[in-house]
Design a protein around this motif. Structure first.
Motif, short mmCIF file in Angstrom:
data_model
loop_
_atom_site.label_atom_id
_atom_site.label_comp_id
_atom_site.label_asym_id
_atom_site.label_seq_id
_atom_site.Cartn_x
_atom_site.Cartn_y
_atom_site.Cartn_z
N ASP A 198 0.68 -1.22 0.11
CA ASP A 198 -0.08 0.02 0.03
C ASP A 198 0.67 1.25 -0.02
OD1 ASP A 198 0.95 0.12 2.67
OD2 ASP A 198 -0.79 -0.78 3.43
N GLU A 199 0.21 2.42 0.05
CA GLU A 199 1.05 3.65 -0.28
C GLU A 199 1.95 3.99 1.31
OE1 GLU A 199 1.64 5.84 -2.57
OE2 GLU A 199 0.56 4.12 -3.51
N GLU A 200 1.62 3.27 2.28
CA GLU A 200 2.55 3.63 3.61
C GLU A 200 3.61 2.67 3.23
OE1 GLU A 200 0.81 1.76 7.25
OE2 GLU A 200 2.45 2.32 8.23
N GLU A 201 3.46 1.51 2.80
CA GLU A 201 4.89 0.75 2.52
C GLU A 201 5.70 1.32 1.21
OE1 GLU A 201 3.01 -3.33 4.56
OE2 GLU A 201 3.73 -3.41 2.24
N PHE A 202 4.81 1.98 0.41
CA PHE A 202 5.74 2.38 -0.76
C PHE A 202 6.41 3.91 -0.18
CE2 PHE A 202 6.05 4.41 -5.03
CZ PHE A 202 6.77 3.23 -5.56
N ALA A 203 5.95 4.40 0.96
CA ALA A 203 6.68 5.54 1.29
C ALA A 203 8.26 4.72 2.01
CB ALA A 203 6.12 6.19 2.40
N GLU A 204 7.91 3.72 2.55
CA GLU A 204 9.30 2.86 2.86
C GLU A 204 10.05 2.68 1.85
OE1 GLU A 204 10.61 2.56 5.69
OE2 GLU A 204 11.81 0.84 5.53
N VAL A 205 9.57 2.23 0.66
CA VAL A 205 10.23 1.99 -0.59
C VAL A 205 11.20 3.18 -0.84
CG1 VAL A 205 10.10 1.82 -3.04
CG2 VAL A 205 8.75 0.14 -1.55
N ARG A 262 12.07 5.93 1.31
CA ARG A 262 13.21 5.99 2.11
C ARG A 262 14.17 5.16 2.14
NH1 ARG A 262 15.63 3.98 5.91
NH2 ARG A 262 14.43 2.02 5.65
N LYS A 263 13.88 3.84 1.70
CA LYS A 263 15.01 2.59 1.58
C LYS A 263 16.06 3.15 0.46
CE LYS A 263 14.56 -2.46 2.42
NZ LYS A 263 15.39 -2.42 3.77
N ALA A 264 15.42 3.54 -0.54
CA ALA A 264 15.98 3.50 -1.96
C ALA A 264 17.00 4.81 -1.46
CB ALA A 264 14.99 4.16 -3.16
N VAL A 265 16.62 5.85 -0.83
CA VAL A 265 17.66 7.09 -0.48
C VAL A 265 18.57 6.54 0.37
CG1 VAL A 265 17.71 9.26 0.70
CG2 VAL A 265 15.74 8.79 -0.94
N TYR A 266 18.18 5.82 1.39
CA TYR A 266 19.24 5.24 2.15
C TYR A 266 20.36 4.62 1.81
CZ TYR A 266 21.03 2.97 6.59
OH TYR A 266 21.70 2.66 7.66
N ASP A 321 7.27 1.12 -10.07
CA ASP A 321 5.79 1.36 -9.79
C ASP A 321 4.85 -0.02 -9.90
OD1 ASP A 321 5.57 0.96 -12.53
OD2 ASP A 321 5.39 3.13 -12.74
N SER A 322 3.69 -0.06 -9.59
CA SER A 322 2.91 -1.11 -9.83
C SER A 322 3.00 -1.74 -11.03
CB SER A 322 1.30 -0.55 -9.52
OG SER A 322 0.53 -1.45 -9.22
N GLY A 335 3.98 -1.36 -5.56
CA GLY A 335 5.23 -1.22 -6.12
C GLY A 335 6.26 -1.90 -5.33
N GLY A 336 7.42 -1.73 -5.65
CA GLY A 336 8.37 -2.57 -5.05
C GLY A 336 9.91 -1.68 -4.87
N LEU A 337 11.03 -2.15 -4.44
CA LEU A 337 12.27 -1.72 -4.32
C LEU A 337 13.07 -3.04 -4.69
CD1 LEU A 337 14.35 0.71 -3.93
CD2 LEU A 337 14.70 -0.15 -1.68
N LEU A 338 13.74 -2.89 -6.00
CA LEU A 338 14.64 -3.91 -6.64
C LEU A 338 16.13 -3.62 -5.86
CD1 LEU A 338 15.33 -6.33 -8.34
CD2 LEU A 338 15.55 -4.81 -10.01
#
Ligand SMILES: Cc1cc2nc3c(=O)[nH]c(=O)nc-3n(C[C@H](O)[C@H](O)[C@H](O)COP(=O)(O)OP(=O)(O)OC[C@H]3O[C@@H](n4cnc5c(N)ncnc54)[C@H](O)[C@@H]3O)c2cc1C
Length: 375
Positions: free
Chosen positions: A94-101, A103-107, A119-120, A136-139
């Protein structure tokens, strides 16, 4: 008479095995003792995901360092280690978890780890069997997968080729002041002793806080087209952080064999290794919710294992508090396969008194004592 080893290692899981290889390579005379056989503990029960994690700077530092070490050894790994640089996709529901995507990408980007935000639609293209819709997701393309028992066996073989002695089927009953007592009463002296007994480490070094954290896994028959990356739900972070309650999370791995490894659960305060139907069905329901096609797959084996967990989720690597001859290499919880090679490098630096490539302090066993003193 055989001369005493420079280093005696109790435990031939992936941690003891990696330390044995590293120290034998450094020219030290090494003996490894395991009460059963290599990889019979957490190592043989694990998923083998080599993953960079960012729960803390210290966790990031050790996992990233270790991931790079795996990349260095990858070309020399035999086929049966099944090293596969399949990458991880952190799946956002969901959008909350996508915000974490994001954040994690920047980190990760700030620390030199390549990532790609999906994206989706891009997520669906990368993994067509995932349910729709997902946010969506973070690869993370540099993450990989290995088959842990074969990796441990390879490390031990390399250690043995470099002169290490391996003794299996004989437990260590005490590890103090430069000597190890074995179950048959033999006493072996050694310059340094390493406690790499995984969740059993507290039985050899009193007072350390390492607790077993049970996990369930399921492996399917061969379905080669099912998934391409290690898939982990971002909700995993919430459940993996809980240090009290039982939890399950969607965590799926493609194996070189075409099988799909389905995880995982986390439970404290359970000592028996029996498969628990209630936890298992919760875990599978979670997996089916993300990847509905799994419902039509046959599983061929279900098992459990115990992660050696510490209260602050960092391993204990370095000299023990009370006995300068004893070093700890334990408490790696769910990241011991990933961090085995980094742990071995840190142990080598401690034992040889050389500098390490990453700071060693965050993993120092002395922090547990400090935590006790300060409440
Ligand atoms: C379900 C599950 C999934 C996991 N997934 C992953 C993953 O995807 N990625 C990852 O990085 N990590 C993962 N882990 C964590 C990883 O498996 C552990 O952190 C790692 O295997 C710990 O290795 P170890 O060598 O410390 O312990 P172990 O593998 O448990 O080895 C300890 C060894 O010490 C021996 N021993 C114990 N007592 C004595 C004694 N007194 N004398 C002599 N020998 C003794 C035992 O026989 C054993 O062989 C997972 C774990 C589980 C349970």
């Amino acid at each position: 008479m055989t001369p005493s080893p420079d280093v005696l290692i109790a435990g031939a899981g992936i941690i003891g095995a990696a330390c044995a290889w590293e120290l034998a390579k450094a020219g030290l005379r090494v003996t490894v003792v395991d009460e059963n056989f290599p990889a019979c503990g957490a190592t043989g029960a694990s998923m083998g995901h080599i993953v960079v994690m960012d729960d803390s700077e210290a966790q990031f530092s050790l996992t990233r360092y270790s991931q790079k070490l795996w990349e260095e050894v990858a070309p020399s790994l035999p086929q049966n280690v099944e090293y596969d640089r399949c990458g991880t996709i952190w799946v956002a529901a969901d959008e909350e978890e996508f915000a974490e995507v994001r954040r994690k990408a920047v980190y990760y980007r700030e620390r030199g780890v390549r990532t790609e935000i999906l994206d989706s639609g891009a997520l669906h293209e990368a993994e067509p069997q995932l349910r729709v819709p997902l946010a969506g997701g973070l690869l993370v393309p540099e993450d990989s997968v290995v088959y842990p028992p074969a990796a441990a066996a390879f490390f031990l073989k390399k250690a043995s080729d470099a002169g290490a002695t391996l003794r299996f089927g004989q437990g260590v009953t005490s590890l103090t002041k430069g000597s190890a007592r074995l179950a048959d009463g033999t006493v072996m002296s050694a310059g340094k002793l390493i406690n790499a007994a995984g969740r059993r480490a507290p039985s050899l070094t009193a007072g350390i806080a390492v607790k077993p954290r049970k996990g369930h896994l399921v492996i399917t028959d061969r379905y080669p087209a099912m998934v391409r990356h290690q898939l982990v739900e971002l909700g995993y972070l919430k459940s993996a952080h809980s240090s009290t309650s039982d939890s399950v999370a969607f965590n799926l791995q493609p194996r070189r064999t075409g099988q799909v490894l389905i995880g995982s659960s986390r439970q404290y305060d359970v000592e028996h290794d029996r498969v628990e139907p209630a936890i298992l069905s919760k875990m599978l329901d979670r997996a089916f919710a993300y990847l509905p096609a799994l419902r039509n797959c046959s599983s061929i084996r279900v098992w459990t294992g115990f992660r050696p967990a510490t209260p602050d989720k960092l391993p204990l690597i370095g000299p023990s508090l009370e006995d300068p001859s004893v070093y700890l290499a334990t408490g790696h919880e769910g990241l011991g396969i990933t961090t085995s090679l980094g742990t071995a490098k840190l142990i080598r630096a401690h034992i040889l008194g050389t500098s390490a490539e990453i700071p060693t302090e965050p993993y120092a066993p002395s922090r547990q004592m400090a935590a006790e003193i300060h409440g």
